[in-house]
Design an enzyme around this catalytic site. Sequence first.
Site, mmCIF file in Angstrom:
data_model
loop_
_atom_site.group_PDB
_atom_site.id
_atom_site.type_symbol
_atom_site.label_atom_id
_atom_site.label_comp_id
_atom_site.label_asym_id
_atom_site.label_seq_id
_atom_site.Cartn_x
_atom_site.Cartn_y
_atom_site.Cartn_z
ATOM 1 N N ARG A 299 64.850 -43.112 67.426
ATOM 2 C CA ARG A 299 64.198 -44.106 68.293
ATOM 3 C C ARG A 299 62.962 -44.654 67.586
ATOM 4 N NH1 ARG A 299 63.734 -42.076 74.370
ATOM 5 N NH2 ARG A 299 62.512 -40.446 73.357
ATOM 6 N N GLY B 208 69.722 -36.769 76.166
ATOM 7 C CA GLY B 208 70.605 -36.643 75.013
ATOM 8 C C GLY B 208 70.763 -35.192 74.591
ATOM 9 N N ASP C 285 60.147 -36.391 68.687
ATOM 10 C CA ASP C 285 59.201 -37.448 69.050
ATOM 11 C C ASP C 285 58.204 -37.050 70.135
ATOM 12 O OD1 ASP C 285 61.074 -37.286 71.074
ATOM 13 O OD2 ASP C 285 61.400 -39.454 71.236
ATOM 14 N N ASP D 13 65.119 -36.116 67.919
ATOM 15 C CA ASP D 13 64.163 -37.134 67.480
ATOM 16 C C ASP D 13 62.815 -36.547 67.032
ATOM 17 O OD1 ASP D 13 66.078 -38.992 68.155
ATOM 18 O OD2 ASP D 13 65.208 -39.441 70.111
ATOM 19 N N ASP E 145 61.566 -36.427 76.227
ATOM 20 C CA ASP E 145 60.416 -36.929 76.992
ATOM 21 C C ASP E 145 60.769 -37.283 78.430
ATOM 22 O OD1 ASP E 145 61.963 -39.068 76.167
ATOM 23 O OD2 ASP E 145 60.265 -40.338 75.595
ATOM 24 N N THR F 179 65.228 -32.106 71.428
ATOM 25 C CA THR F 179 65.696 -33.439 71.076
ATOM 26 C C THR F 179 65.704 -33.574 69.563
ATOM 27 O OG1 THR F 179 65.088 -35.789 71.068
ATOM 28 C CG2 THR F 179 63.329 -34.240 71.514
#
Length: 320
Positions: free
Chosen positions: A172, A11, A130, A128, A103, A126
Amino acid sequence: MDRIAVLTSGGDAPGMNACIRAVVRTALNSKMDIYGIERGYAGLIKGEINRLNTRSVSDMIHRGGTFLNTARCPEFKEVEVQRQAAEALSAYGIEGLVVIGGDGTLRGAKDLSDKFGIKVMGIPCTIDNDLNYTDYTVGFDTAVNTVLWAINNLRDTFHSHDRVGLLEVMGRNCGDIALYAGVAGGAEYVLVPEIPYDLDKISSSIKKSYLRGKTSNMIILAEGAGNRDEIAEYVAKKTGISVKVTNFGHIQRGGSPNMADRVLAARFGYKAVELLKENQDSCAIGIKDNKIITVSYDDIAKAPKKFDNELYNIAHVLGL
């Protein structure tokens, strides 16, 4: 090391172009040849590789997205596909690679390093946020500020109509966008996958706030924390108050990166090239306590969960 390449995968996120720019100009300053790979791992296995120069990244630092383009490549999990990628790099005489993404991108980097001996430096990029081994990823801060803009605008209309607003944001299974935007935007309720929540208690609190004269309430929902329509329907039924759902979607991924993401991209990109120039082992680059760090790909999975429980508690206290 004389010849390296850079790609963006997965992404897109604000700051990818700033990161590519840092990689390219640091490499050129070190008298290294630098190549750009189109469409991430998907483009690598097809040999979509082109020489870059300083003009290639001019007027790019402020642009969202990625001028190299990006794509998801699920087939890259296969060893034979990875072998194609390694052979494509070898065909161009490329000795080192910088990969920019999340990731999945870093997993691909690990495979190329472990199985084919390629020096690969991974940059976390990213929205996110994350990846547990690093405090922040490139793109996260800009995405949070984009959500904050939405919260400010939604507040105006919800105040006017005595409504509850439910804003779903990306992330997410990570609640960081929801958490940081919720605190900065003064949201009354922040729902994240890391912390259980009770919709009955939330509904009761909303009803009491309206009895006190409050004209609107804002719920920020991380996408991994539940179904937005089911939550809205439940709260509306329990409170008797209209709940309007806004799914902010891919707007969070676009836009010009802010100062924090541009500076982080510059620091990460510079570090990646320096590591390749020194012929260091493959690793992921990150930031801890405002210091640039390197982490082996094997140790990424071992990093403890980094969700900020204290900030979540602050959000709960200040939102009441």
